[in-house]
Design a protein around this motif. Structure first.
Motif, short mmCIF file in Angstrom:
data_model
loop_
_atom_site.label_atom_id
_atom_site.label_comp_id
_atom_site.label_asym_id
_atom_site.label_seq_id
_atom_site.Cartn_x
_atom_site.Cartn_y
_atom_site.Cartn_z
N LEU A 30 45.55 -66.03 48.86
CA LEU A 30 45.56 -65.15 47.69
C LEU A 30 45.78 -63.71 48.12
O LEU A 30 45.41 -63.31 49.23
CB LEU A 30 44.24 -65.25 46.93
CG LEU A 30 43.84 -66.63 46.40
CD1 LEU A 30 42.44 -66.57 45.81
CD2 LEU A 30 44.83 -67.12 45.36
N SER A 31 46.37 -62.92 47.23
CA SER A 31 46.46 -61.49 47.48
C SER A 31 45.07 -60.88 47.42
O SER A 31 44.14 -61.46 46.85
CB SER A 31 47.36 -60.82 46.44
OG SER A 31 46.82 -61.00 45.14
N LYS A 32 44.90 -59.71 48.03
CA LYS A 32 43.58 -59.09 48.09
C LYS A 32 42.99 -58.83 46.70
O LYS A 32 41.79 -58.91 46.51
CB LYS A 32 43.65 -57.78 48.88
CG LYS A 32 43.83 -57.97 50.38
CD LYS A 32 43.79 -56.63 51.11
CE LYS A 32 43.92 -56.83 52.61
NZ LYS A 32 43.88 -55.52 53.33
N ASP A 33 43.85 -58.51 45.73
CA ASP A 33 43.35 -58.24 44.38
C ASP A 33 43.32 -59.50 43.52
O ASP A 33 43.05 -59.43 42.32
CB ASP A 33 44.19 -57.16 43.70
CG ASP A 33 45.65 -57.57 43.55
OD1 ASP A 33 46.00 -58.70 43.95
OD2 ASP A 33 46.44 -56.76 43.04
N SER A 84 51.67 -62.16 35.90
CA SER A 84 52.17 -61.85 34.55
C SER A 84 51.89 -60.41 34.16
O SER A 84 52.56 -59.86 33.28
CB SER A 84 51.54 -62.81 33.53
OG SER A 84 50.12 -62.70 33.58
N VAL A 85 50.88 -59.80 34.82
CA VAL A 85 50.53 -58.40 34.53
C VAL A 85 50.23 -57.70 35.85
O VAL A 85 49.60 -58.28 36.73
CB VAL A 85 49.30 -58.30 33.60
CG1 VAL A 85 48.95 -56.83 33.34
CG2 VAL A 85 49.55 -59.02 32.29
N ILE A 86 50.69 -56.46 35.98
CA ILE A 86 50.40 -55.66 37.16
C ILE A 86 49.54 -54.48 36.74
O ILE A 86 49.87 -53.75 35.80
CB ILE A 86 51.69 -55.14 37.83
CG1 ILE A 86 52.57 -56.32 38.25
CG2 ILE A 86 51.36 -54.27 39.04
CD1 ILE A 86 53.89 -55.89 38.85
N HIS A 87 48.39 -54.32 37.43
CA HIS A 87 47.48 -53.21 37.15
C HIS A 87 47.48 -52.23 38.32
O HIS A 87 47.74 -52.62 39.47
CB HIS A 87 46.05 -53.72 36.93
CG HIS A 87 45.90 -54.65 35.77
ND1 HIS A 87 46.13 -56.00 35.86
CD2 HIS A 87 45.54 -54.41 34.48
CE1 HIS A 87 45.91 -56.58 34.69
NE2 HIS A 87 45.56 -55.62 33.82
N ASP A 88 47.15 -50.98 38.01
CA ASP A 88 46.97 -50.02 39.09
C ASP A 88 45.52 -50.07 39.56
O ASP A 88 44.73 -50.91 39.11
CB ASP A 88 47.37 -48.60 38.65
CG ASP A 88 46.50 -48.08 37.50
OD1 ASP A 88 45.44 -48.69 37.22
OD2 ASP A 88 46.87 -47.06 36.89
N GLU A 89 45.17 -49.16 40.48
CA GLU A 89 43.82 -49.17 41.04
C GLU A 89 42.75 -48.89 40.00
O GLU A 89 41.58 -49.27 40.18
CB GLU A 89 43.72 -48.15 42.18
CG GLU A 89 44.61 -48.48 43.38
CD GLU A 89 44.49 -47.44 44.47
OE1 GLU A 89 43.81 -46.42 44.23
OE2 GLU A 89 45.08 -47.66 45.55
N ASP A 90 43.12 -48.23 38.91
CA ASP A 90 42.15 -47.92 37.85
C ASP A 90 42.11 -48.99 36.77
O ASP A 90 41.37 -48.85 35.78
CB ASP A 90 42.49 -46.56 37.21
CG ASP A 90 42.41 -45.43 38.22
OD1 ASP A 90 41.51 -45.50 39.09
OD2 ASP A 90 43.24 -44.50 38.14
N GLY A 91 42.91 -50.04 36.95
CA GLY A 91 42.90 -51.12 35.97
C GLY A 91 43.88 -50.97 34.84
O GLY A 91 43.92 -51.80 33.93
#
Length: 299
Positions: A30-33, A84-91
């Protein structure tokens, strides 16, 4: 995760042939996030698979004979999954899948592994974590005697009628042994210190006994089979194959379920040092074997 699966390997008009794997193995990266799966593989181990064909019960047919069948049952990803969705570090949402179903144009970073272990070692670590009795190495039959001869130790052998569905030393009535005595700390310590352990199938030893190309291996198998009683026999023997002590799994479970005052045999009497009578009795079984072997193992 846990999987229960059943596969129908035959099609009409052939009789049903159901296969329920006792084990799946594989890995997932899995990716870290945890936003996507980088790599995935799931398979049924195909080393020494034995299958029981379940025949048509309406025609008065029961389970068929055990059959070794080579199978290749595997699922493997052909590439990373796309989130399906990409978030930044702040969500906050940076991008999402198009309503038409078009995937996000996503660039995956190359993974550089800084450390790795072989697959066999990873599987062994997992087995030990899930099955504590695997802290003792159970060697192949002939290899166990070679090691015992070199290290001047006794052989602690478990002889079974049939192979369990997962790599365990004892099935059926022996399952209680695996989940109690064979994973208890005192037993593990004594086995690792004073014994070379092995487990074998009756069929394997019968084949070994009939093989006249190696008289030593044939003799070792013969001495074992002479002491065997269905379904599981625990045997202690010298490096030359001489059996000095043995006990049947069913008898062992019977006497350890009795009250201490009802056990007549001094060989399998209970000890007050352990709360579990099974552990105490198996420990005494091993120690009695060591005691009987003293005249033969003197330097």
């Amino acid at each position: 995760f846990r999987i229960h699966a059943e596969f129908q390997l035959n099609e009409p008009p052939n009789f049903p042939f159901w296969f329920s794997p006792g084990q799946f193995t594989g890995y997932i990266v899995l990716s870290k996030d945890s936003s996507h799966v980088r790599d995935f593989r799931l398979l049924v181990p195909n080393n020494s698979l034995d299958l029981y064909p379940v025949l048509e019960p309406r025609r008065g047919l029961g389970a068929g004979p055990r059959q070794p069948v080579p199978l290749q049952m595997e699922l493997e990803s052909t590439g990373p999954s796309v989130p399906s969705v990409i978030h930044d570090e702040d969500g906050k949402v940076l991008d999402s899948r198009d309503p038409s179903g078009e995937p996000i144009h996503f660039v995956f970073e190359e993974i550089t592994w800084q450390q790795q272990i072989p697959w066999q070692e990873a599987a062994h670590r997992l087995e030990v974590a899930m099955y504590p009795f695997k802290k003792v190495s159970y060697l192949p039959f002939t290899e166990a005697f070679e090691r015992a001869q070199a290290e001047k130790k006794l052989v602690h052998s478990i002889l079974l009628w049939a192979k369990p569905p997962v790599p365990l030393p004892v099935p059926g009535s022996g399952r209680t042994l695996r989940e109690t005595v064979l994973e208890s700390s005192p037993i593990l310590a004594l086995l690792n210190e004073s014994f070379i352990s092995s487990w074998s199938l009756v069929k394997e030893l019968e084949e070994l006994q009939s093989n006249r190309e190696n008289e030593l291996h044939s003799k070792l198998a013969k001495l074992h089979l002479e002491k065997y009683n269905f379904p599981v026999e625990m045997i202690i023997c010298l490096p030359n194959g001489t059996v000095i002590h043995h006990i049947n799994a069913n008898y062992f479970l019977d006497i350890t379920s009795m009250k201490p005052e009802d056990v007549e045999s001094s060989i399998f009497s209970f000890s007050t040092n352990f709360e579990d009578p099974s552990t105490a009795t198996y420990l005494q079984f091993l120690k009695e074997g060591l005691h009987r072997a003293k005249p033969y193992l003197q330097p």
